[in-house]
Design a protein around this motif. Structure first.
Motif, PDB file in Angstrom:
ATOM      1  N   GLN A   1       0.397  -0.884  -0.040  1.00 18.39           N
ATOM      2  CA  GLN A   1      -0.293  -0.024   0.232  1.00 18.39           C
ATOM      3  C   GLN A   1       1.146   1.017   0.358  1.00 18.39           C
ATOM      4  O   GLN A   1       1.474   1.342   0.692  1.00 18.39           O
ATOM      5  N   CYS A   2       0.314   2.136  -1.036  1.00 18.82           N
ATOM      6  CA  CYS A   2       1.129   3.524  -0.486  1.00 18.82           C
ATOM      7  C   CYS A   2       0.785   4.308   0.748  1.00 18.82           C
ATOM      8  O   CYS A   2      -0.351   3.924   1.535  1.00 18.82           O
ATOM      9  N   SER A   3       2.072   4.782   1.262  1.00 19.47           N
ATOM     10  CA  SER A   3       1.662   5.399   2.461  1.00 19.47           C
ATOM     11  C   SER A   3       1.440   6.137   3.162  1.00 19.47           C
ATOM     12  O   SER A   3       1.086   7.177   3.968  1.00 19.47           O
ATOM     13  N   VAL A   4       0.712   7.204   1.672  1.00 22.87           N
ATOM     14  CA  VAL A   4      -0.174   8.089   1.723  1.00 22.87           C
ATOM     15  C   VAL A   4      -0.879   8.144   1.483  1.00 22.87           C
ATOM     16  O   VAL A   4      -2.212   8.627   2.831  1.00 22.87           O
ATOM     17  N   CYS A   5      -1.862   7.771   0.559  1.00 18.45           N
ATOM     18  CA  CYS A   5      -3.177   7.559   0.015  1.00 18.45           C
ATOM     19  C   CYS A   5      -3.207   6.139   0.172  1.00 18.45           C
ATOM     20  O   CYS A   5      -5.156   5.643   0.142  1.00 18.45           O
ATOM     21  N   ASN A   6      -2.797   5.072   0.787  1.00 18.43           N
ATOM     22  CA  ASN A   6      -3.036   3.550   1.355  1.00 18.43           C
ATOM     23  C   ASN A   6      -4.676   2.975   0.449  1.00 18.43           C
ATOM     24  O   ASN A   6      -5.201   1.940   1.421  1.00 18.43           O
ATOM     25  N   ARG A   7      -3.956   2.808  -0.686  1.00 19.39           N
ATOM     26  CA  ARG A   7      -4.783   2.715  -1.165  1.00 19.39           C
ATOM     27  C   ARG A   7      -3.463   1.170  -2.017  1.00 19.39           C
ATOM     28  O   ARG A   7      -2.092   1.606  -2.183  1.00 19.39           O
ATOM     29  N   LYS A   8      -3.665   0.158  -2.891  1.00 16.17           N
ATOM     30  CA  LYS A   8      -3.238  -0.729  -2.752  1.00 16.17           C
ATOM     31  C   LYS A   8      -2.544  -0.351  -4.309  1.00 16.17           C
ATOM     32  O   LYS A   8      -3.204  -0.290  -4.929  1.00 16.17           O
ATOM     33  N   PHE A   9      -1.060  -0.683  -4.490  1.00 13.85           N
ATOM     34  CA  PHE A   9      -0.759  -0.369  -5.533  1.00 13.85           C
ATOM     35  C   PHE A   9      -1.250  -0.814  -6.956  1.00 13.85           C
ATOM     36  O   PHE A   9      -1.903  -0.227  -7.606  1.00 13.85           O
ATOM     37  N   SER A  10      -1.472  -2.344  -7.076  1.00 12.63           N
ATOM     38  CA  SER A  10      -2.459  -3.326  -7.944  1.00 12.63           C
ATOM     39  C   SER A  10      -3.420  -1.978  -8.695  1.00 12.63           C
ATOM     40  O   SER A  10      -3.679  -2.124  -9.975  1.00 12.63           O
ATOM     41  N   GLU A  11      -4.318  -2.070  -7.204  1.00  9.71           N
ATOM     42  CA  GLU A  11      -5.544  -0.439  -7.664  1.00  9.71           C
ATOM     43  C   GLU A  11      -5.674   0.533  -8.018  1.00  9.71           C
ATOM     44  O   GLU A  11      -5.714   0.432  -9.681  1.00  9.71           O
ATOM     45  N   ILE A  12      -4.208   0.905  -7.813  1.00 10.41           N
ATOM     46  CA  ILE A  12      -3.272   2.246  -7.973  1.00 10.41           C
ATOM     47  C   ILE A  12      -3.442   2.665  -9.639  1.00 10.41           C
ATOM     48  O   ILE A  12      -3.406   3.167 -10.572  1.00 10.41           O
ATOM     49  N   PHE A  13      -2.479   1.157 -10.424  1.00  6.36           N
ATOM     50  CA  PHE A  13      -1.598   1.365 -11.512  1.00  6.36           C
ATOM     51  C   PHE A  13      -3.220   0.641 -12.258  1.00  6.36           C
ATOM     52  O   PHE A  13      -2.769   1.316 -12.766  1.00  6.36           O
ATOM     53  N   ILE A  14      -4.115   0.566 -11.788  1.00  8.22           N
ATOM     54  CA  ILE A  14      -5.367  -0.437 -13.077  1.00  8.22           C
ATOM     55  C   ILE A  14      -6.055   1.255 -13.323  1.00  8.22           C
ATOM     56  O   ILE A  14      -6.626   1.287 -14.126  1.00  8.22           O
ATOM     57  N   ASP A  15      -6.140   1.406 -12.265  1.00  8.11           N
ATOM     58  CA  ASP A  15      -7.213   3.140 -11.994  1.00  8.11           C
ATOM     59  C   ASP A  15      -6.378   4.006 -12.906  1.00  8.11           C
ATOM     60  O   ASP A  15      -7.496   4.643 -14.137  1.00  8.11           O
ATOM     61  N   TYR A  16      -5.153   4.260 -12.815  1.00  3.47           N
ATOM     62  CA  TYR A  16      -4.008   4.944 -14.305  1.00  3.47           C
ATOM     63  C   TYR A  16      -4.186   4.004 -14.882  1.00  3.47           C
ATOM     64  O   TYR A  16      -3.752   5.315 -16.274  1.00  3.47           O
ATOM     65  N   TYR A  17      -4.674   3.131 -15.737  1.00  3.49           N
ATOM     66  CA  TYR A  17      -4.443   2.640 -16.936  1.00  3.49           C
ATOM     67  C   TYR A  17      -5.880   2.676 -17.941  1.00  3.49           C
ATOM     68  O   TYR A  17      -6.011   3.826 -18.711  1.00  3.49           O
ATOM     69  N   LEU A  18      -6.102   2.898 -16.675  1.00  2.33           N
ATOM     70  CA  LEU A  18      -7.556   3.646 -17.591  1.00  2.33           C
ATOM     71  C   LEU A  18      -8.137   4.572 -17.855  1.00  2.33           C
ATOM     72  O   LEU A  18      -8.521   4.943 -18.338  1.00  2.33           O
ATOM     73  N   ASP A  19      -8.455   5.683 -16.674  1.00  3.49           N
ATOM     74  CA  ASP A  19      -8.031   7.064 -17.166  1.00  3.49           C
ATOM     75  C   ASP A  19      -6.736   7.829 -17.358  1.00  3.49           C
ATOM     76  O   ASP A  19      -7.395   9.186 -17.580  1.00  3.49           O
ATOM     77  N   ARG A  20      -5.516   7.710 -16.696  1.00  2.00           N
ATOM     78  CA  ARG A  20      -4.847   8.420 -16.688  1.00  2.00           C
ATOM     79  C   ARG A  20      -4.556   9.973 -15.856  1.00  2.00           C
ATOM     80  O   ARG A  20      -4.206  10.817 -15.798  1.00  2.00           O
ATOM     81  N   LYS A  21      -5.363   9.389 -14.344  1.00  2.00           N
ATOM     82  CA  LYS A  21      -5.518  10.078 -13.527  1.00  2.00           C
ATOM     83  C   LYS A  21      -4.738   9.821 -12.313  1.00  2.00           C
ATOM     84  O   LYS A  21      -5.194   8.613 -12.603  1.00  2.00           O
TER      85      LYS A  21
END
Length: 520
Positions: A64-84
């Motif tokens: 998990q990211c120490s700042v946003c507390n989200r799991k990186f696999s989920e962060i990477f997929i979300d960025y792949y989808l909308d580039r944000k």
């Protein structure tokens, strides 16, 4: 303990060389050589690829990211989808890993003849597919870049919810003393919650006869609310028009109905009048808009009727025809003489290749599948035009792709469109795609493999999946005999159920493959 002591199959290798010469597709010799060399080279490259220790590159996925507390696999997929991306700490590494995800998905798109960037559209629309992809990314963190890939949780959970049945089939493997030892509805719902947390994709209810469980429709409905697809295996005799409609309303999408041969043989195995009742069940499911598969357990009783059964399936209008290898497990050990010998299975596999080629020439009226790990090798050696995919432990005929719109299928749901689904054939799926839950909550590699892995009463299904020593042995592909050195082991792996039943061990060679002469 070896639960099967009567499991002797006659090996007849003296005829093998004659058979190999006879059962070849009529191609030019140069084409055969090129095809064989290409497959050999591809498999050697995949084997070499397994040796690279690059798993640590993906260990970040489950952190998990120490700042946003989200799991990186989920962060990477979300960025792949909308580039944000809103978290500055995640930004640089997210771009790097999202580029990797994009590269892999583009390769899959090209392999399946899908439009460019189609996976991005599908993942935005279908939450279940997105969850499955995250499971594979988490699997990279847990298992490394293994060949074949291993997700962080099961893809398909086959769940024998009851051992009760209204029939007494001659080749049934269900032990006769286990009819009422079942999880309660509350316990079953807790297991479903755990399957959802493990990002399981399909739950397949089976038995016995699953429809004898009084709460089966409630269980199907509960699985559906978790956005997992639901399949149900049945003998078909209890599926009235009303039951078929209830299955559809509850959320079932895929109904598998067993047919053991034409009427005389089917009724010999299952009881007088059962053939007509099974056909009525098939028709009722089709009328309700369900995806229907006829499943045939291949034995010496029915192997000569396969072409006739294919014609029956086409007349009925089912979407799929699935052949299942007979494994004389547990209670079925007394019927081991029904199993095909290795040479008979080799000949039968070659016949299935011929049937498949004819289906493609006839515009592919239904999907054909054969659940026997060694068939992946037979298909690679004998079919004129195939794609091998060791990354997903499978193979498929290239010419069959033109009949499938994977974009629509994956976007809407795997069982939503009532058309043939997929030409993909896999090897042994235990620990790669599949795990099995018994009625009492015990977990085994598959319904036919009684090796004990754990219990969902005391353990989370994902922990069993990830930490089982048995499943990790299967994943390592470090097998004995010819299985250990076979170039097809990343696609096939041998039938691990047969190995356990024959030897009581997990990594011996498959005794029913013609290449394993030393295992006889």
């Amino acid at each position: 303990m070896v639960l099967l002591t009567v499991y002797e199959l006659k090996h007849d290798y003296s005829q093998l060389s004659d058979f190999i010469r006879q059962y070849q597709f009529q191609e030019k010799k140069t084409v055969k050589i090129k095809k064989g060399f290409r497959h050999h080279l591809e498999l050697k490259l995949w084997k070499l690829f397994r040796r690279f220790p690059i798993g640590k590159l993906f260990s970040i996925m489950m952190r998990q990211c120490s700042v946003c507390n989200r799991k990186f696999s989920e962060i990477f997929i979300d960025y792949y989808l909308d580039r944000k991306i809103s978290c500055k700490k995640c930004k640089n590494r997210t771009k790097y890993y999202s580029a990797f995800i994009s590269f892999v998905l583009n390769l899959i798109e090209r392999g399946l003849k899908m439009p460019k960037n189609e996976f991005r559209r599908i993942l935005k629309k279908n939450i279940a597919i997105k969850r499955l992809l995250i499971s594979y990314l988490d699997g990279l963190a847990k298992f490394g870049l293994n060949i074949p890939l291993i997700p962080a949780g099961p893809v398909i959970t086959i769940w024998s919810v009851t051992h009760r049945c209204n029939l007494r089939c001659k080749h049934c493997y269900v032990p006769p003393n286990s009819m009422r030892d079942e999880l309660s509805f509350e316990e079953a719902c807790s297991v479903i919650d755990h399957l959802y947390e493990a990002k399981n994709f399909v739950v397949g209810f089976s038995g016995g006869e699953a429809l004898l469980r009084e709460d089966i429709f409630d269980l199907i409905k509960y699985v559906s609310t978790k956005k997992m697809s639901v399949a149900l295996a049945s003998n078909g005799t209890l599926i009235t028009p009303q039951v078929a409609e209830k299955l559809k309303e509850a959320g079932a999408g895929y109904i598998q109905i067993s047919i053991d041969g034409l009427e005389e043989i089917h009724d010999h195995v299952r009881g007088k009048g059962m053939f007509k009742k099974a056909l009525a069940g098939i028709k009722n499911c089709l009328n309700a808009g369900l995806y229907v598969s006829i499943d045939v357990v291949v034995t010496k009783l029915n192997r000569h009727q396969i072409r006739q059964l294919i014609e029956l399936a086409k007349r009925l209008g089912v979407q799929k025809f699935e052949l299942l290898d007979f494994v004389p497990s547990e209670n079925a050990c007394t019927q081991s003489d029904l199993a095909l010998s290795p040479l008979e299975m080799e000949k039968f596999g070659a016949e299935v290749c011929e049937i498949w080629q004819k289906l493609i020439e006839d515009d592919y009226p239904l999907t054909l599948s054969f659940k026997n790990p060694t068939f992946t090798r037979i298909l690679a050696q004998r079919f004129p035009n195939v794609n091998i995919m060791p990354l997903f432990k499978g193979i498929f005929p290239k010419d069959a792709l033109k009949f499938f719109n994977f974009s629509n299928r994956l976007a809407k749901g795997v069982f939503e469109e009532q058309t043939p689904f997929s030409p993909f054939i896999t090897g042994c799926e235990s620990g790669i795609y599949v795990v099995h839950i018994k009625p009492n909550g015990n977990v085994t590699p598959c319904p036919l493999n009684p090796a004990m892995l754990g219990s969902v009463k005391t353990q989370h299904i994902q922990k069993i999946w990830q930490d089982s020593p048995v499943l990790n042995l299967y994943r390592g592909l470090d097998f004995g005999g010819h299985c250990g050195k076979c170039e097809f082991k990343t696609m096939c792996g041998g039938c691990r159920a047969k190995v356990y039943l024959k030897t009581g061990t997990y990594t011996a060679c498959d005794p029913t493959c013609v290449l394993n002469k030393s295992c006889s």
